[in-house]
Design a protein around this motif. Sequence first.
Motif, short mmCIF file in Angstrom:
data_model
loop_
_atom_site.label_atom_id
_atom_site.label_comp_id
_atom_site.label_asym_id
_atom_site.label_seq_id
_atom_site.Cartn_x
_atom_site.Cartn_y
_atom_site.Cartn_z
N GLN A 11 -36.19 -4.82 79.35
CA GLN A 11 -36.48 -4.02 80.46
C GLN A 11 -37.19 -2.64 79.84
OE1 GLN A 11 -33.45 -3.41 83.35
NE2 GLN A 11 -32.41 -4.95 82.33
N VAL A 12 -37.88 -1.84 80.80
CA VAL A 12 -38.57 -0.70 80.36
C VAL A 12 -38.51 0.30 81.64
CG1 VAL A 12 -40.89 0.29 79.80
CG2 VAL A 12 -40.26 -2.05 78.89
N PHE A 13 -38.12 1.52 81.20
CA PHE A 13 -38.26 2.56 82.36
C PHE A 13 -39.46 3.20 82.02
CE2 PHE A 13 -37.71 6.83 83.58
CZ PHE A 13 -37.70 6.80 85.05
N ASN A 14 -40.33 3.50 82.85
CA ASN A 14 -41.53 4.30 82.73
C ASN A 14 -41.92 5.58 83.60
OD1 ASN A 14 -44.07 4.72 81.29
ND2 ASN A 14 -45.04 4.07 83.01
N TYR A 15 -41.86 6.74 83.23
CA TYR A 15 -42.12 7.88 83.82
C TYR A 15 -43.63 8.39 83.95
CZ TYR A 15 -41.87 13.00 85.46
OH TYR A 15 -42.40 14.05 85.94
N ARG A 16 -44.33 7.97 84.90
CA ARG A 16 -45.88 8.24 85.24
C ARG A 16 -46.32 9.18 86.13
NH1 ARG A 16 -50.49 5.90 87.46
NH2 ARG A 16 -52.04 5.26 85.74
N VAL A 17 -47.64 9.69 85.53
CA VAL A 17 -48.14 10.57 86.59
C VAL A 17 -49.36 9.98 86.97
CG1 VAL A 17 -47.09 12.87 86.32
CG2 VAL A 17 -48.98 11.93 84.70
N ALA A 18 -50.19 10.36 88.18
CA ALA A 18 -51.37 9.71 88.37
C ALA A 18 -52.03 10.71 89.40
CB ALA A 18 -51.33 8.37 89.07
N GLY A 19 -53.73 10.74 89.34
CA GLY A 19 -54.27 11.60 90.03
C GLY A 19 -54.91 10.88 91.01
N VAL A 69 -54.90 20.54 89.64
CA VAL A 69 -54.08 19.66 90.13
C VAL A 69 -53.61 20.45 91.39
CG1 VAL A 69 -51.70 18.51 89.95
CG2 VAL A 69 -53.32 18.77 87.86
N VAL A 70 -53.86 19.78 92.52
CA VAL A 70 -53.86 20.80 93.85
C VAL A 70 -52.55 20.73 94.08
CG1 VAL A 70 -54.79 20.94 96.17
CG2 VAL A 70 -56.45 20.58 94.44
N SER A 71 -52.03 19.34 94.67
CA SER A 71 -50.72 19.29 95.35
C SER A 71 -50.10 17.99 94.93
CB SER A 71 -50.88 19.24 96.75
OG SER A 71 -51.71 18.41 97.22
N HIS A 72 -48.74 17.94 95.10
CA HIS A 72 -48.06 16.77 94.83
C HIS A 72 -48.23 15.88 96.02
CE1 HIS A 72 -44.21 14.53 95.22
NE2 HIS A 72 -44.58 13.87 94.14
N LEU A 73 -48.62 14.57 96.22
CA LEU A 73 -48.70 14.10 97.32
C LEU A 73 -47.52 13.03 97.80
CD1 LEU A 73 -52.51 12.62 96.75
CD2 LEU A 73 -51.71 14.29 98.25
N ILE A 87 -40.15 -4.08 84.47
CA ILE A 87 -40.54 -2.56 84.39
C ILE A 87 -40.24 -1.69 85.60
CG2 ILE A 87 -42.33 -0.89 84.17
CD1 ILE A 87 -42.42 -2.99 82.00
N HIS A 88 -39.25 -0.67 85.32
CA HIS A 88 -38.85 0.12 86.54
C HIS A 88 -39.79 1.52 86.16
CE1 HIS A 88 -35.23 2.72 88.37
NE2 HIS A 88 -36.26 2.87 88.88
N GLU A 89 -40.53 1.65 87.19
CA GLU A 89 -41.47 2.94 86.94
C GLU A 89 -41.30 3.93 88.14
OE1 GLU A 89 -45.92 2.59 85.65
OE2 GLU A 89 -45.75 2.62 87.76
N VAL A 90 -41.26 5.24 87.85
CA VAL A 90 -41.24 6.15 88.51
C VAL A 90 -42.52 7.07 88.54
CG1 VAL A 90 -40.16 8.43 89.40
CG2 VAL A 90 -38.82 6.55 88.76
N GLY A 91 -43.20 7.11 89.60
CA GLY A 91 -44.70 7.54 89.68
C GLY A 91 -44.73 8.81 90.39
N LEU A 92 -45.35 10.14 89.76
CA LEU A 92 -45.63 11.28 90.70
C LEU A 92 -47.13 11.08 90.92
CD1 LEU A 92 -42.75 11.90 89.63
CD2 LEU A 92 -43.55 14.04 89.60
N TYR A 93 -47.78 11.13 92.20
CA TYR A 93 -48.96 11.15 92.63
C TYR A 93 -49.29 12.71 93.23
CZ TYR A 93 -48.64 6.05 91.69
OH TYR A 93 -48.08 4.88 91.19
N PHE A 94 -50.55 12.90 92.58
CA PHE A 94 -51.22 14.45 92.74
C PHE A 94 -52.45 14.27 93.35
CE2 PHE A 94 -47.56 15.04 89.61
CZ PHE A 94 -47.04 16.27 90.15
N LYS A 95 -52.92 15.13 94.16
CA LYS A 95 -54.38 15.49 94.55
C LYS A 95 -55.17 16.40 93.49
CE LYS A 95 -57.33 16.49 98.27
NZ LYS A 95 -57.61 17.04 99.33
#
Length: 95
Positions: A11-19, A69-73, A87-95
């Motif tokens: 198993q893998v835990f992944n903390y990701r950001v995306a635009g 990075v304008v705002s957290h979506l 995979i267990h992934e938590v992703g923060l998505y931003f504009k």
Amino acid sequence: MMDAVFHVEHQVFNYRVAGVLIKDEHVLIHRSKIETHWSLPGGRVKLGEDARTSLKREMLEELALDVEVVSHLCTIENFFTYKGKKIHEVGLYFK
């Protein structure tokens, strides 16, 4: 600095950001030549690095773009299997 990803047996835990980069009413997505899925540009957060700084760094590394990075979506939690690992992934998505 080390990526905020943790491997435990199969198993893998992944903390990701995306635009979500929008230009002329188009959203930028990408796909590696060896993959079948598309995704938003971004990457892993490094330990001790805040999400917005991580996204600016990833966009500069991957696209040679110095973005604002304008705002957290939204924040999305994903569960999937990749190359035989759960995979267990938590992703923060931003504009």
